[in-house]
Design an enzyme around this catalytic site. Structure first.
Site, PDB file in Angstrom:
ATOM      1  N   HIS A  87     -68.629  -4.030  66.177  1.00 20.49           N
ATOM      2  CA  HIS A  87     -69.790  -4.168  65.293  1.00 20.49           C
ATOM      3  C   HIS A  87     -69.377  -4.417  63.850  1.00 20.49           C
ATOM      4  O   HIS A  87     -70.190  -4.863  63.048  1.00 20.49           O
ATOM      5  CB  HIS A  87     -70.786  -2.997  65.447  1.00 20.49           C
ATOM      6  CG  HIS A  87     -70.421  -1.717  64.767  1.00 20.49           C
ATOM      7  ND1 HIS A  87     -69.799  -0.667  65.401  1.00 20.49           N
ATOM      8  CD2 HIS A  87     -70.634  -1.299  63.509  1.00 20.49           C
ATOM      9  CE1 HIS A  87     -69.644   0.340  64.562  1.00 20.49           C
ATOM     10  NE2 HIS A  87     -70.139  -0.028  63.397  1.00 20.49           N
ATOM     11  N   ASP A 223     -66.264  -0.909  71.704  1.00 20.17           N
ATOM     12  CA  ASP A 223     -66.589  -1.353  70.348  1.00 20.17           C
ATOM     13  C   ASP A 223     -65.326  -1.632  69.511  1.00 20.17           C
ATOM     14  O   ASP A 223     -64.991  -0.883  68.601  1.00 20.17           O
ATOM     15  CB  ASP A 223     -67.474  -0.295  69.672  1.00 20.17           C
ATOM     16  CG  ASP A 223     -68.226  -0.851  68.481  1.00 20.17           C
ATOM     17  OD1 ASP A 223     -67.841  -1.923  67.976  1.00 20.17           O
ATOM     18  OD2 ASP A 223     -69.190  -0.213  68.033  1.00 20.17           O
ATOM     19  N   SER A 653     -66.765   3.346  60.367  1.00 26.34           N
ATOM     20  CA  SER A 653     -66.698   2.546  61.589  1.00 26.34           C
ATOM     21  C   SER A 653     -65.391   1.781  61.653  1.00 26.34           C
ATOM     22  O   SER A 653     -65.030   1.099  60.691  1.00 26.34           O
ATOM     23  CB  SER A 653     -67.858   1.561  61.637  1.00 26.34           C
ATOM     24  OG  SER A 653     -69.028   2.244  61.977  1.00 26.34           O
TER      25      SER A 653
HETATM   26  N1  ARG Z   1     -74.445   3.111  65.041  1.00 26.82           N
HETATM   27  C1  ARG Z   1     -73.173   2.521  64.756  1.00 26.82           C
HETATM   28  C2  ARG Z   1     -72.818   2.702  63.322  1.00 26.82           C
HETATM   29  O1  ARG Z   1     -73.564   2.495  62.419  1.00 26.82           O
HETATM   30  C3  ARG Z   1     -73.152   1.079  65.071  1.00 26.82           C
HETATM   31  C4  ARG Z   1     -73.136   0.821  66.508  1.00 26.82           C
HETATM   32  C5  ARG Z   1     -73.220  -0.631  66.811  1.00 26.82           C
HETATM   33  N2  ARG Z   1     -73.785  -0.806  68.117  1.00 26.82           N
HETATM   34  C6  ARG Z   1     -75.036  -1.193  68.326  1.00 26.82           C
HETATM   35  N3  ARG Z   1     -75.517  -1.192  69.536  1.00 26.82           N
HETATM   36  N4  ARG Z   1     -75.801  -1.587  67.347  1.00 26.82           N
HETATM   37  O2  ARG Z   1     -71.702   3.027  63.035  1.00 26.82           O
END
Ligand code: ARG
Length: 740
Positions: A87, A223, A653
């Site tokens: 992501h 991811d 992330s």
């Molecule tokens: N919630 C995660 C974050 O902000 C991002 C995950 C990305 N995956 C998704 N399905 N949007 O770190």
């Protein structure tokens, strides 16, 4: 002071569950101040010097921030190979996707360096050093009463210090405020801007579970994505060039194949963006009642427009994939935050702490004079901003960022006004050509009918939900009421403006006319939104100053109230480490969530008719054959994700999760639903960091993508037992896990 009594004190401080060592995002330079015995007990085997050193290579030299802090990455080979989340690479991967070669959907792996894809605009920053400059700033602030003058003075000194720290170098530096302006640190960075895409799994792996699983555990997402950092032949940062060579890091992370067990030590290292751990009960109330529901409603409207158009056209899907993902990510975030602020009763814990603080502050006349009024100041500040927070949220989420044309128009209009002032001649012609190119880029990235629908949807909501006095003039003048009327209004704007049609814009560039520009309806809309934005800024200046000053005193007071507690400062996009353990949790009574997931779960969730839960054939094949090579766990299962008690937030992330020896065991990529209030209040018993098991990453690269060249480039650390048989990628070098 030892942990036991410290824990008691902290239990008192938090007013509920005892705080564990897991809470806190620590500046790497200050790790030596933490109790080393406690960290060792948790499982850390590295010394503070091995984690952060200015003179010798250390762990910090393998960690980068991406694009100024939107994500974190880590170097995993001597040739600048960098790992981050899928992501985090999403925008770059989508930008390099086309209908003919949809690498977002299908994945991509460079067979050799020549196939790597340069990503314009992406840069990574290495931290060269940091320095406590509090004593160079605080004394100069004495006697300054106004908070804005104080901020201006801090900015001025910070600028000077940054310049002094970088003159004669190619480094960049910044001074950041900690504990709301109670301490200051200088950070010196080296930025590299030739960054190339090496590989990414298909979205069905990198985004498996989609928005349904986002912010949730149990999870099954691969991811990750991979890049390579390049430098000039002289070893210095250089813009993209075929002459550039792979970056040679001071340190890179060896990768552990040993896997994780419940209770194992886990450390994250990265660039958390922002937290609000010292937010008061007044701020919690405003978030729950006003701000969060507004953000959610506007984003929901935008998502439904995008969903419809993206479904109807593959080209539009690729154009908006990245926008959609980021809007959806924080749409769900704010739903979760509201829900969990309530469920975890965060307001009550804040009120308890505030009551303690008030007792402390009123105990002596001196304290009372300095600290006694802080909370009242904050409360009054919120009372004022309560009246405008909804319209503020609208002007940002639904105005400036509502339809892509708005921001484009605002910026492009400025360029056109400058062009109008230029005398005819070569210079003007060159500028004209440049602008035509910029326009072409913009029109390639937007789908005007989609943009128009976004404009109609957001203006309708704006007009319905914001008091007329706080609306931009063009909206009040539009006098539209129903959605159909707003749609007609949007049609009219989009069919007239030069900023919403490439031919009209090009024609204007050929024959610019000031009169035509003045009458442009999109220009009017963009400028009105900015006007409101500025007004809001001015109107909020005073209450924000009250809140800020109150917060600064509140935190200062808290730190004196509990002198034995080492407080960590809120995240502010500076490098932080967090210490935790791999750990399961109880989301509710009678339910325990295990600390890891396996490929079994992928197969259970698999639904090839739902693009959130599709599974590539190759993965199913390997699953059926149980062919996981050296990436299987002791039971022969393939683990996918795991959780640990680390304290992270957005910006982290892609952060490496590192074992006690400094080896990479996973990539952090998310937090869990039950602790969505965690940016405001850490919830020790239920807050978890969700990571991809590094063995799943390697399995994807090796067994699914067949990119053995990359596996060979890495340093894999196999089980402690030297006889453990390597199965695939046998030739990968086996390292002794020392810091070099
Ligand atoms: N919630 C995660 C974050 O902000 C991002 C995950 C990305 N995956 C998704 N399905 N949007 O770190």
């Amino acid at each position: 002071m030892r942990t036991k009594s410290l824990l008691l004190l902290l239990a008192l401080f938090m007013g509920f569950a005892p705080l564990r060592a897991d809470e806190g995002m620590w500046l790497p330079m200050l790790i030596s101040r933490l109790n080393q015995r406690d960290l060792q007990k948790m499982g850390l085997q590295l010394t503070p010097e091995e984690i952060y050193s200015v003179n010798n290579s250390s762990l910090k030299d393998a960690i980068v921030s991406l694009g100024g802090g939107f994500c974190t990455g880590e170097i995993i080979s001597g040739q600048g190979l960098m790992l981050t989340n899928h992501h985090c690479g999403y925008d770059a991967i989508a930008a390099k996707s086309s209908l003919e070669n949809d690498i977002l959907t299908n994945g991509f792996w460079a067979k050799d360096k020549g196939q790597e894809i340069p990503i314009e605009g992406l840069f990574v920053s290495f931290l060269v050093r940091m320095e406590d400059v509090t004593s160079k700033i605080l004394p100069q602030l004495e006697g300054i009463e106004s908070e804005s003058e104080r901020s201006a003075k801090i900015a001025e000194i910070g600028q000077q210090l940054a310049e002094e720290a970088t003159t004669g170098t190619h480094y960049e530096a910044e001074v950041e405020s900690f504990y709301v302006g109670n301490e200051f640190y200088l950070f010196v960075y080296e930025n590299f801007n030739d960054v190339r895409l090496v590989g990414a799994p298909p979205s069905s792996v990198g985004k498996f579970g989609g928005d349904t699983d986002n912010w949730m555990w149990p999870r099954h997402t691969g991811d990750f994505s991979m890049f390579r950092v390049y430098m000039g032949p002289d070893g210095k940062p250089a813009p993209y060039s075929t002459d550039n060579i792979a970056y040679k890091p001071k340190h890179f992370l060896p990768i552990s194949l040993k896997g994780v067990q419940e209770g194992d030590f886990a450390m994250t290292f990265g660039y958390p963006g922002s937290t609000d751990r010292y937010l008061t009960s007044f701020g919690v109330e405003q978030a729950i009642a006003k701000k969060n529901p507004t953000v959610v409603a506007i984003r929901e409207a935008k998502l439904s427009v995008l969903r419809k158009d993206m479904k109807a056209s593959d080209a539009v899907r690729l154009q908006y994939a990245s926008d959609y993902a980021s809007i959806a990510n924080y749409w769900k975030y704010f739903i979760g935050q509201t829900e969990q602020l309530i469920a975890n009763d965060v307001k009550t814990s804040k009120e308890k702490l505030e009551a303690e603080y008030l007792k402390w502050a009123s105990a002596t006349p001196e304290r009372n004079a300095k600290y006694g009024n802080a909370l009242e100041m904050i409360k009054q500040g919120y009372a004022i901003t309560d009246g405008v927070v909804i319209s503020n949220t609208y002007v940002l989420e639904g105005g400036l960022l509502g339809a892509g044309s708005v921001l484009f128009t605002y910026r492009f209009n400025k360029a056109l006004e400058d062009l109008l002032k230029m005398p005819e001649g070569d210079e003007k012609d060159t500028r004209r050509d440049e602008l035509k190119m910029a326009a072409a880029q913009h029109f390639e990235a937007v789908n005007i009918p989609t943009d128009r629908a976004l404009f109609a949807a957001t203006t309708t909501m704006y007009a319905e939900n914001v008091p007329e006095a706080q609306q931009p003039e063009f909206l009040r003048d539009a006098k539209s009421e129903t959605f159909a009327e707003w749609q007609k209004y949007a049609d009219n704007v989009y069919s007239k403006s030069i900023f919403t049609n490439q031919d009209r814009l090009n024609a204007f560039l050929d024959k610019p006319s000031a009169k035509k520009l003045t009458k442009d309806p999109m220009k009017k809309a963009a400028e009105d939104f900015f006007g409101i934005y500025r007004n809001v800024g001015q109107a909020n200046a005073e209450p924000n100053e009250m809140i800020r000053k109150g917060n600064r005193l509140f935190i200062d007071g808290l730190r004196q109230m509990y002198p034995e507690k080492i407080f960590y400062s809120d995240a502010n996009s500076t490098m932080r480490a967090s210490f935790g353990n791999v750990r399961d949790y109880q989301p509710k009574d009678g339910v325990t969530y295990d600390y890891y997931t396996t490929i079994e779960g992928i197969m259970q969730k698999m639904d090839n008719s739902d693009d959130e839960f599709m599974v590539p054939d190759k993965l199913v094949e390997l699953y059926k054959a149980k062919d996981y090579g050296q990436y299987a766990d002791k039971n022969g299962d393939l683990r996918v994700n795991f959780i640990s008690t680390n304290d992270i937030t957005g910006g982290n992330s892609g952060s490496p999760v590192i074992n006690g020896k400094g080896e990479l065991i996973g990539l952090a990529f998310d937090g869990n639903w039950e602790a969505m209030s965690g940016d405001i209040n850490f919830e020790p018993s239920i807050q978890r960091t969700i990571s991809v098991d590094i063995r799943y990453v390697l399995f994807m690269i090796d067994k699914v993508a067949g990119a053995k060249n990359l596996i060979e480039e890495m340093t894999l650390v196999r089980a402690e037992n030297p006889k453990a048989p390597p199965t695939s990628a046998q030739d990968a070098p086996v390292a002794s896990p020392t810091m070099n």
